[in-house]
Design an enzyme around this catalytic site. Structure first.
Site, PDB file in Angstrom:
ATOM      1  NE  ARG A 139      -4.247  -1.525   0.111  1.00 58.73           N
ATOM      2  CZ  ARG A 139      -4.365  -2.571  -0.733  1.00 58.73           C
ATOM      3  NH1 ARG A 139      -3.423  -2.823  -1.610  1.00 58.73           N
ATOM      4  NH2 ARG A 139      -5.440  -3.328  -0.697  1.00 58.73           N
TER       5      ARG A 139
ATOM      6  CG  HIS B  41      -3.120  -0.820  -6.896  1.00 55.38           C
ATOM      7  ND1 HIS B  41      -3.485  -0.147  -5.769  1.00 55.38           N
ATOM      8  CD2 HIS B  41      -3.209  -2.136  -6.564  1.00 55.38           C
ATOM      9  CE1 HIS B  41      -3.786  -0.999  -4.801  1.00 55.38           C
ATOM     10  NE2 HIS B  41      -3.624  -2.218  -5.258  1.00 55.38           N
TER      11      HIS B  41
HETATM   12  P1  NDP Z   1      -2.081 -11.782   4.870  1.00 51.99           P
HETATM   13  O1  NDP Z   1      -3.047 -11.177   5.843  1.00 51.99           O
HETATM   14  O2  NDP Z   1      -2.302 -13.178   4.422  1.00 51.99           O
HETATM   15  O3  NDP Z   1      -0.607 -11.701   5.468  1.00 51.99           O
HETATM   16  C1  NDP Z   1      -0.131 -10.568   6.127  1.00 51.99           C
HETATM   17  C2  NDP Z   1       1.295 -10.787   6.585  1.00 51.99           C
HETATM   18  O4  NDP Z   1       1.802  -9.571   7.127  1.00 51.99           O
HETATM   19  C3  NDP Z   1       1.389 -11.849   7.707  1.00 51.99           C
HETATM   20  O5  NDP Z   1       2.556 -12.626   7.530  1.00 51.99           O
HETATM   21  C4  NDP Z   1       1.514 -10.996   8.964  1.00 51.99           C
HETATM   22  O6  NDP Z   1       2.216 -11.590  10.041  1.00 51.99           O
HETATM   23  C5  NDP Z   1       2.310  -9.828   8.432  1.00 51.99           C
HETATM   24  N1  NDP Z   1       2.108  -8.652   9.301  1.00 51.99           N
HETATM   25  C6  NDP Z   1       0.969  -7.974   9.555  1.00 51.99           C
HETATM   26  N2  NDP Z   1       1.186  -6.973  10.427  1.00 51.99           N
HETATM   27  C7  NDP Z   1       2.498  -7.023  10.742  1.00 51.99           C
HETATM   28  C8  NDP Z   1       3.323  -6.273  11.604  1.00 51.99           C
HETATM   29  N3  NDP Z   1       2.845  -5.256  12.337  1.00 51.99           N
HETATM   30  N4  NDP Z   1       4.627  -6.603  11.693  1.00 51.99           N
HETATM   31  C9  NDP Z   1       5.138  -7.639  10.980  1.00 51.99           C
HETATM   32  N5  NDP Z   1       4.390  -8.414  10.132  1.00 51.99           N
HETATM   33  C10 NDP Z   1       3.085  -8.100  10.023  1.00 51.99           C
HETATM   34  O7  NDP Z   1      -2.049 -10.786   3.628  1.00 51.99           O
HETATM   35  P2  NDP Z   1      -1.840 -11.131   2.065  1.00 51.99           P
HETATM   36  O8  NDP Z   1      -0.552 -11.831   1.897  1.00 51.99           O
HETATM   37  O9  NDP Z   1      -3.073 -11.758   1.527  1.00 51.99           O
HETATM   38  O10 NDP Z   1      -1.774  -9.639   1.459  1.00 51.99           O
HETATM   39  C11 NDP Z   1      -0.799  -8.716   1.905  1.00 51.99           C
HETATM   40  C12 NDP Z   1      -1.103  -7.331   1.364  1.00 51.99           C
HETATM   41  O11 NDP Z   1      -0.781  -7.238  -0.010  1.00 51.99           O
HETATM   42  C13 NDP Z   1      -2.557  -6.891   1.404  1.00 51.99           C
HETATM   43  O12 NDP Z   1      -2.957  -6.489   2.699  1.00 51.99           O
HETATM   44  C14 NDP Z   1      -2.581  -5.756   0.420  1.00 51.99           C
HETATM   45  O13 NDP Z   1      -2.276  -4.543   1.074  1.00 51.99           O
HETATM   46  C15 NDP Z   1      -1.452  -6.112  -0.549  1.00 51.99           C
HETATM   47  N6  NDP Z   1      -1.963  -6.427  -1.884  1.00 51.99           N
HETATM   48  C16 NDP Z   1      -1.602  -5.618  -2.932  1.00 51.99           C
HETATM   49  C17 NDP Z   1      -2.052  -5.897  -4.206  1.00 51.99           C
HETATM   50  C18 NDP Z   1      -1.610  -5.075  -5.377  1.00 51.99           C
HETATM   51  O14 NDP Z   1      -2.091  -5.286  -6.494  1.00 51.99           O
HETATM   52  N7  NDP Z   1      -0.680  -4.173  -5.221  1.00 51.99           N
HETATM   53  C19 NDP Z   1      -2.957  -7.027  -4.467  1.00 51.99           C
HETATM   54  C20 NDP Z   1      -3.223  -7.834  -3.313  1.00 51.99           C
HETATM   55  C21 NDP Z   1      -2.756  -7.509  -2.062  1.00 51.99           C
HETATM   56  P3  NDP Z   1       1.701 -12.944  10.771  1.00 51.99           P
HETATM   57  O15 NDP Z   1       1.926 -14.047   9.749  1.00 51.99           O
HETATM   58  O16 NDP Z   1       2.578 -13.067  11.945  1.00 51.99           O
HETATM   59  O17 NDP Z   1       0.245 -12.732  11.092  1.00 51.99           O
END
Ligand code: NDP
Length: 317
Positions: A232, A280
Site C-alpha cells: 500500500r 496498482h
Molecule cells: P495476509 O493477511 O495473508 O498476510 C499478512 C502478513 O503480514 C502476515 O505474515 C503478517 O504476520 C504480516 N504482518 C501484519 N502486520 C504485521 C506487523 N505489524 N509486523 C510484521 N508483520 C506483520 O495478507 P496477504 O498476503 O493476503 O496480502 C498482503 C497485502 O498485499 C494486502 O494487505 C494488500 O495490502 C497487498 N496487496 C496488494 C495488491 C496489489 O495489487 N498491489 C494485491 C493484493 C494484495 P503474521 O503471519 O505473523 O500474522
C-alpha cells in the site's frame, strides 16, 4: 440465501453473471443507493458508508480483495456500521499469489542483473560488462509472509537468493519457503533490515505498519539497495524515499502502489529516473478463482461451519 453485491468499476456485470452461475440457489443483487432490503451476505470492494448504515442481519462481509484496509478504515471512523460479531472475510491468494510472484521476480531480477545500468549504458552507446552481482552476497527481505508473501519468499529462495522473512508472529513457513531466515515482531525489525540488498513490502496496511518504509528503515539497508512496494502507498514515507535516492542509500525503487491513486500528474515520482511505476496492477483480483473461493466459504457458513479467511478487526488484517 440473499447476497448483496457491490463492486465499483466495469467488471460488475461479469461478476454478477458468474456468481449467479456458481451459486444458483442464492438470490443475488447489485446494491444501488437507497437499497435497504435485507441481505445475509455482503460481497463488496470498498463499500460506501451508506451501504452499511442501518443494515442489520448480515452473517458475513466478503471483501473482494486481499487488503481490508479501506473497509477497516471506514469502520474505525464509524464502528457502528458493522457489529464486531459479523466476520469480515478476505480473499486468500485466489490467483493473486502467482501474479505477485511474477511481478516481484521481474523487479528483483531486473535489479540483480543490472538491467537499469545496462539500459543507461545502451543510451550512451557504451559496451561495458559490469561486475556481476552474486546471489550469496545479495540478501533479499520480504515484509509479510501471509497468503501472498509466503509464495514470493518461496520463489526467491528457489531462485537461489538468501531470503529473510519478517512477520508479526514467529511461525513456520511451508516447506517451499523453509530455508528463509525468520524474523518476527518489532524488536526483530532492525536485524531483519540490516544489510539487505533488496526489500520487498507485502504487509497489510494497519495502524502498526503505516509509514514503515521510512528513513530509519532505509538507513539499515545496504548502500545502493532496491525497494519494491507492492502493498500500500501509505506504507511509504515519500519524502524519505526521495532523500534516500538522492543520497544513494537506495539505488532504485519499483512502486506499484501510492498514497494517492491515480498518482497525480505533477508527482515527482513520475519523472524520477530511478523509480519505476506501475498503476496498482501487481496482483489483480481474479474473478474465476475468487468466486470459487467465496462460494465454497458461503456454503461452509450455510452448513454452520466457520469460514476460513476471517480477518481480525482489532489487529487490522
Ligand atoms: P495476509 O493477511 O495473508 O498476510 C499478512 C502478513 O503480514 C502476515 O505474515 C503478517 O504476520 C504480516 N504482518 C501484519 N502486520 C504485521 C506487523 N505489524 N509486523 C510484521 N508483520 C506483520 O495478507 P496477504 O498476503 O493476503 O496480502 C498482503 C497485502 O498485499 C494486502 O494487505 C494488500 O495490502 C497487498 N496487496 C496488494 C495488491 C496489489 O495489487 N498491489 C494485491 C493484493 C494484495 P503474521 O503471519 O505473523 O500474522
Amino acid at each position: 440465501m440473499r447476497i448483496l453485491f457491490h463492486l465499483p468499476g466495469d467488471d460488475a456485470d461479469a461478476w454478477l453473471h458468474d456468481l449467479k452461475a456458481a451459486c444458483p440457489e442464492a438470490e443475488i443483487r447489485q446494491w444501488t443507493p437507497g437499497d435497504a432490503r435485507p441481505a445475509d451476505y455482503l460481497l463488496a470492494w470498498k463499500p460506501p458508508a451508506e451501504l452499511l448504515r442501518g443494515r442489520t442481519g448480515l452473517k458475513a462481509v466478503f471483501n473482494l480483495g486481499a487488503g481490508v484496509d479501506a473497509l477497516l478504515d471506514l469502520l474505525r471512523r464509524e464502528p457502528q456500521l458493522l457489529p464486531a460479531s459479523v466476520p469480515i472475510i478476505k480473499l486468500d491468494d485466489a490467483g493473486m499469489g502467482r501474479q505477485m510472484v511474477e511481478y516481484v521476480m521481474q523487479a528483483v531480477l531486473r535489479h540483480f542483473r543490472r538491467v537499469d545500468d545496462y539500459e543507461a549504458l545502451q543510451r550512451q552507446g557504451i559496451w561495458r560488462p559490469l561486475p556481476p552481482r552474486r546471489h550469496a552476497e545479495h540478501p533479499i527481505g520480504v515484509m509479510g509472509s501471509g497468503a501472498l508473501g509466503a509464495q514470493v519468499i518461496a520463489a526467491l529462495g528457489a531462485a537461489g537468493f538468501p531470503v529473510r522473512a519478517w512477520s508479526r508472529h514467529p511461525k513456520p513457513l511451508d516447506a517451499s519457503a523453509a530455508d528463509a531466515a525468520r524474523f518476527a515482531g518489532k524488536d526483530a525489525l532492525p536485524a531483519f533490515l540490516n544489510g539487505l540488498q533488496q526489500l520487498v513490502n507485502m504487509l497489510p496496511l494497519t495502524p502498526e505498519t503505516g509509514n514503515i518504509l521510512d528513513r530509519a528503515c532505509f538507513d539499515r539497508l545496504a548502500a545502493g539497495a532496491h525497494l519494491v512496494n507492492v502493498a500500500r502507498g501509505a506504507h511509504l514515507v515519500e519524502a524519505d524515499l526521495l532523500d534516500a535516492l538522492a543520497s544513494g542509500r537506495i539505488a532504485a525503487a519499483t512502486l506499484d502502489v501510492f498514497r494517492q491513486e491515480p498518482l497525480p500528474a505533477d508527482h515527482p515520482f513520475w519523472r524520477h529516473p530511478r523509480i519505476r511505476i506501475t498503476p496498482h496492477v501487481s496482483a489483480l483480483t481474479e474473478r474465476g478463482a475468487s468466486i470459487v473461493q467465496i462460494v465454497s466459504r458461503l456454503h461452509a457458513m450455510e452448513r454452520g461451519e466457520t469460514a476460513a479467511g476471517a480477518i481480525d478487526r482489532e489487529r487490522g488484517y
